[in-house]
Design an enzyme around this catalytic site. Sequence first.
Site, PDB file in Angstrom:
ATOM      1  N   LYS A  28       1.388  -1.399   0.026  1.00 48.78           N
ATOM      2  CA  LYS A  28      -0.230  -0.236   0.319  1.00 48.78           C
ATOM      3  C   LYS A  28       0.931   1.454   0.108  1.00 48.78           C
ATOM      4  O   LYS A  28       0.288   2.368  -0.801  1.00 48.78           O
ATOM      5  CB  LYS A  28      -1.624  -0.049   1.077  1.00 48.78           C
ATOM      6  N   ASP A  44      -9.774   2.663   2.125  1.00 50.50           N
ATOM      7  CA  ASP A  44     -10.094   1.842   3.298  1.00 50.50           C
ATOM      8  C   ASP A  44     -11.088   2.417   4.544  1.00 50.50           C
ATOM      9  O   ASP A  44     -11.647   2.595   4.951  1.00 50.50           O
ATOM     10  CB  ASP A  44      -9.067   1.438   3.597  1.00 50.50           C
TER      11      ASP A  44
END
Length: 271
Positions: free
Chosen positions: A68, A104
Site C-alpha cells: 500500500k 479503506d
Amino acid sequence: MMRRLAVLGHPVAHSRSPAMQSAALAELGLAGAWSYEAIDVSPDEFEQRARAMPGEGFVGANVTVPHKGAALVLADSLSETAREIGAANTLSFTEDGIHADNTDAEGLLKALPTSPQGEAALVLGAGGAARAVVWALLREGADVDVWNRTELRSRNLCAELGGSPVSVPDATTYRLIVNSTSVGLCGEDALAELPLSTSGFSAGQTVVDLVYGAAPSQLLAAAKAGGATVVDGIEVLVCQGALSLEIWTGYEPPLQAMRAAAREDKGRADD
Ligand code: NAP
C-alpha cells in the site's frame, strides 16, 4: 477487449476480493467484458509489475499488504485521502497515468451502523490499516485515542494524523472500538494480546474487528455477548471493495451480491 482488474498482494492466494468482485461484475452484467484476478507479486517486483499492467489490458487494481505504501509512491496522481493517509489500496490505469486512491477509510465509515461524530473512539494498532481508521474517524469528528503494542508507533501516528496516544486504555469508556491490529489473523487471542477484557463490553458500544479469517472472531463473540453492536472485517472489506469498483466502472456496486460472495468464500482472508 476485456477490461482487466486485479488485486496485488504478497501473499494473495487467500484473497476474497476475486470472488467478491467477480460476483459484482456478474451482477452488473459486465462479466463478459470485465474480469478480476489475484496476482502475487513480491515487493521487489511490485513497481515493474504495476507499470506493465496498463499494456496488458488492466484498467485498475486493488493493492493489499505489503504494497500500500509502494502503490502511493509509484502513482502519477493521488487522491487527497491517499496522500493524507500515506497509503493507497486502489490504482486506476488511465490515459493520464496511474492514479492512486484509498477506499479503506471511507469503507470503514460506510460499515459503521451510525456516524462516529462526537463519539469517544479507541483505535488499536498503528500500522497501515490503523492510519486509515484514525484518519476516517477524525474526519468525521470522533474523539480518537490510539493504543499500540509498540508505543512509539502510536505516538508517531498521532503526531502525524491527530488523535491521542494512550498506554493503558479503559476500554469500557469508549463508544467505538476498532481492532486495526493483525491480532486474531493467525488464531491469536485478541483478549489476551490487546487491552480488552471479556467482561469489558456493553450495550451502546460498537466494536469493529478488521481482521477476519476462517475462524469466527473471538473478539466480536465476546463483544456481542456483552451486548455491543459488532461489525466484522468482511463488512469493511465489502464496503471498501465496493468503492473501488465504483471508481473503476462508474456503476453503483451491488452490495448484497458482494457480501454473499465474500462470506461464501470460506477459508480465505485478506484485505
Ligand atoms: P501492519 O501494518 O502490519 O500492522 C500490524 C499492527 O498489528 C501493528 O500495529 C502491530 O503492532 C499490531 N500487532 C501485530 N501483532 C500484535 C500482537 N501480538 N499484539 C499486539 N499488537 C500486534 O498491518 P495492517 O496493514 O495495518 O493490517 C492490520 C490488519 O487489518 C490485518 O490483519 C489486515 O488483514 C486487516 N485489514 C482488514 C481490512 C478489511 O477490509 N477488513 C482492511 C485493511 C486491513 P506493532 O506496531 O507493535 O508491531
